[in-house]
Design a protein around this motif. Structure first.
Motif, PDB file in Angstrom:
ATOM      1  N   PHE A 143      43.441  38.766  37.568  1.00 24.31           N
ATOM      2  CA  PHE A 143      43.354  37.677  38.556  1.00 24.31           C
ATOM      3  C   PHE A 143      44.719  36.990  38.596  1.00 24.31           C
ATOM      4  O   PHE A 143      45.100  36.342  37.610  1.00 24.31           O
ATOM      5  N   PRO A 144      45.440  37.076  39.700  1.00 23.40           N
ATOM      6  CA  PRO A 144      46.792  36.495  39.721  1.00 23.40           C
ATOM      7  C   PRO A 144      46.829  35.033  39.290  1.00 23.40           C
ATOM      8  O   PRO A 144      47.751  34.618  38.604  1.00 23.40           O
ATOM      9  N   GLY A 155      49.185  48.992  46.653  1.00 23.50           N
ATOM     10  CA  GLY A 155      47.961  48.273  47.010  1.00 23.50           C
ATOM     11  C   GLY A 155      47.539  47.240  45.973  1.00 23.50           C
ATOM     12  O   GLY A 155      46.613  46.465  46.202  1.00 23.50           O
ATOM     13  N   PHE A 156      48.241  47.202  44.852  1.00 22.90           N
ATOM     14  CA  PHE A 156      47.846  46.290  43.770  1.00 22.90           C
ATOM     15  C   PHE A 156      48.854  45.163  43.561  1.00 22.90           C
ATOM     16  O   PHE A 156      48.900  44.529  42.519  1.00 22.90           O
ATOM     17  N   ILE A 172      51.504  43.992  39.175  1.00 23.93           N
ATOM     18  CA  ILE A 172      50.469  44.982  39.512  1.00 23.93           C
ATOM     19  C   ILE A 172      49.169  44.483  38.895  1.00 23.93           C
ATOM     20  O   ILE A 172      49.116  44.213  37.694  1.00 23.93           O
ATOM     21  N   TYR A 173      48.150  44.304  39.744  1.00 19.03           N
ATOM     22  CA  TYR A 173      46.846  43.806  39.281  1.00 19.03           C
ATOM     23  C   TYR A 173      45.813  44.909  39.431  1.00 19.03           C
ATOM     24  O   TYR A 173      45.566  45.363  40.550  1.00 19.03           O
ATOM     25  N   LEU A 174      45.224  45.330  38.328  1.00 19.14           N
ATOM     26  CA  LEU A 174      44.245  46.413  38.350  1.00 19.14           C
ATOM     27  C   LEU A 174      42.870  45.823  38.037  1.00 19.14           C
ATOM     28  O   LEU A 174      42.543  45.598  36.870  1.00 19.14           O
ATOM     29  N   GLU A 227      40.546  45.974  34.889  1.00 19.07           N
ATOM     30  CA  GLU A 227      41.328  46.518  33.778  1.00 19.07           C
ATOM     31  C   GLU A 227      42.280  45.441  33.245  1.00 19.07           C
ATOM     32  O   GLU A 227      41.952  44.702  32.331  1.00 19.07           O
ATOM     33  N   PHE A 228      43.434  45.292  33.872  1.00 16.00           N
ATOM     34  CA  PHE A 228      44.393  44.263  33.452  1.00 16.00           C
ATOM     35  C   PHE A 228      45.429  44.067  34.543  1.00 16.00           C
ATOM     36  O   PHE A 228      45.438  44.799  35.548  1.00 16.00           O
ATOM     37  N   GLY A 229      46.294  43.103  34.373  1.00 17.15           N
ATOM     38  CA  GLY A 229      47.389  42.880  35.311  1.00 17.15           C
ATOM     39  C   GLY A 229      48.668  42.605  34.546  1.00 17.15           C
ATOM     40  O   GLY A 229      48.642  42.069  33.441  1.00 17.15           O
ATOM     41  N   ILE A 230      49.777  43.004  35.129  1.00 14.73           N
ATOM     42  CA  ILE A 230      51.085  42.694  34.542  1.00 14.73           C
ATOM     43  C   ILE A 230      51.925  41.987  35.604  1.00 14.73           C
ATOM     44  O   ILE A 230      52.069  42.483  36.728  1.00 14.73           O
ATOM     45  N   ARG A 231      52.455  40.811  35.247  1.00 10.49           N
ATOM     46  CA  ARG A 231      53.409  40.117  36.120  1.00 10.49           C
ATOM     47  C   ARG A 231      54.540  39.622  35.227  1.00 10.49           C
ATOM     48  O   ARG A 231      54.298  39.076  34.155  1.00 10.49           O
TER      49      ARG A 231
END
Lengths: 353, 353
Positions: free
Chosen positions: A197-198, A283-284, A323-325, A328-332
């Motif tokens: 979730f951003p 797309g992510f 990238i938000y999956l 699963e997880f997100g990396i910013r």
């Protein structure tokens, strides 16, 4: 009178405006060099007027430079403002259409006779604010050093079993002890799947071994903000996590490589976005690559696919590819960058990535 | 569909509106029973639409009830909204004039044909929000218990030599550990002469023995706010301090005494203000006596000399008489009060005064 006010007076002359009615708190802080709250500013050749109520007149009297006169609101605010226009014979008055509600505009309009024109005059002050002065850069650099210390502190503090909210509590306390200001916005601590979730709201979830913990934070130092993001891995980073992390690192490096005076903001955005898309994750990554930071957390210039602005020396903005999956997880990763004479300086470069 | 939305749909019918475009975050939170951010809500007989961007669609999907459809913004926001109006054949659309900027209004207006009317429809949701439901009162009572614990904690912590900012740091940390939410607003800790600034920004000043320390704080629990003020005296209270403190106590008691369904808000204000004036300090109490508290720190009803509203059972508001003596000190005591069937309940009564 300070040079910022002088510059705005010249711009008003060029736009054939008698005055500018300023309702954006950040713009008022910028022009008065104080941390303004619940106030308005009227800039004109007849005088600079700081309009506020009894809660703030005492502190305003101590903080404001002498060329700015304090007007204490009594009675109805729209009528009080309209009477100021009338008293000083102001006829063409610019206003900030993004910082005045429809209702506020209508109420002031109603108090005026037809000879007085309210003219939308957006962005006059925001445009000045984009280019940071030496003194502003100094404050922002100091604010980034404090934010870097906060990241170092939390890196040492974080353990499996802690709740997201506890990280936020410790960070806020750390920031207060080191900066006297608050956090610049609600600190985000997002663990495991919550990192997709951003703008996750930190909660009671306990951090587990091996998962990513995304921390997005900023501080407020004398009104100036920071905005930085790092992702911590407790224990070992997974192969999938590593892969995504490396894509983000490279995307950011490609954007950085394009930054110099004259470069276009949409091209900076494209440099990162195209790489993420090539790798199959376009797309992510739904949001802009970055945004200006200063007296507001989000200000001009926007580093976005939709807007094209030419960079100038002295601009400061974030670069935050992600990238938000879902599930699963997100990396910013978010850094703050200063446009220099020939390229750029990563102001937050000292924080580990 | 939840009962709040149903009630608004009935009101729209009465006002011959096809829809209401909601742009106030608190109103959106109220109607969706979620903590909404960066979103808009369109309420109509053709459907309830939650309008947001890619950063929030995943969490909105999990949080919103099924009768609310998510519309993910693509392209220009004003055009996107205008197209929603067109697609669903909405002709008379209410909007919130206090929560839409002049610029936002003009941009949406520009995208519409002349057959579609944008009609100012202020206060529809705010009026409902004034009367708290049982479930809301339960949350607010819990939030006040946590705030009371924070006051108790800081009363034990506070010592001469500490900085104002350190009190704020410890309070924020305490609140986070106990409530998962942030403070409801920037906590005020004002020591000695700083307490004469109603909204002092806490700084590096060290607290001295014998002086008053004013702490104004509130928390956010599930979106619901608290707002309470106490003044601590380190060591012995001075005779002058005691005198002013007692005037404030009595002023508050007189206001409390008037509170019951049917009473007028300006009469509540007058009960406290007249007493302060009789005692010779009328010129040192410049702000309203109180304000409603709920999903916003300041909401309806205002307890002010300027506005007259009849109290109803279920309203919750502050009572915060104060005397500010510039250069000397200030005393403000702020409690939260619930209007009951026959009188009122001081929700924060358990906090020492």
């Amino acid at each position: 009178m300070n040079s910022r006010l002088k510059k705005i007076l010249i711009k008003l002359g060029q736009q054939k405006l008698d005055a500018l009615f300023v309702s954006s708190p950040a713009n008022i802080s910028y022009l008065t060099k104080t941390q303004s709250r619940d106030s308005y500013l009227l800039i004109s050749n007849k005088g600079i007027f700081y309009i506020t109520d009894s809660r703030y007149t005492e502190e305003a009297g101590l903080a404001l430079e002498k060329s700015i006169k304090i007007k204490k609101i009594n009675g109805s605010l729209p009528r009080f403002i309209a009477e100021l226009f009338l008293d000083y014979g102001l006829k063409r008055i610019g206003f900030e259409e993004k910082h005045l509600s429809f209702s506020g505009y209508m109420k002031i309009r109603k108090e005026l006779n037809k000879k007085i024109k309210l003219v939308s005059a957006p962005g006059i002050i925001e445009d000045s604010r984009q280019i940071k002065e030496a003194q502003e850069i100094k404050i922002i650099k100091k604010a980034i050093r404090i934010t870097a210390a906060a990241f170092k502190f939390i890196e040492g503090f974080i353990r499996p079993g802690q709740k997201e909210i506890e990280l936020v509590a410790e960070l806020q306390r750390f920031i207060r002890y080191h900066a006297a200001g608050n956090s610049a916005f609600d600190i985000i601590a997002a663990s495991g799947p919550n990192s997709s979730f951003p703008h996750h709201i930190p909660g009671q979830r306990k951090i587990r071994k091996g998962e990513p913990v995304l921390v997005d934070m900023g501080i407020d130092l004398l009104g100036y903000k920071t905005d930085l993001t790092r992702v911590f891995f407790l224990d070992k980073i997974s192969a999938y996590g590593r892969k995504i992390y490396d894509i983000i690192l490279e995307a950011q490096a490609r954007a950085l490589n394009k930054i110099k005076p004259g470069a276009l903001t949409d091209e900076i955005d494209a440099a990162a976005r195209q790489y993420i898309t090539e790798k199959g994750y376009g797309g992510f990554f739904g949001h802009n690559l970055g945004h200006g930071v200063g007296l507001e957390v989000h200000e001009k210039p926007m580093i976005s696919p939709k807007k094209s602005t030419r960079l100038k020396q002295g601009m400061i903005f974030t670069l935050e590819p992600a990238i938000y999956l879902p599930g699963e997880f997100g990396i910013r990763l978010e850094d703050m960058v200063l446009v220099t004479k020939k390229g750029c300086e990563v102001l937050s470069g000292a924080i580990n990535k």
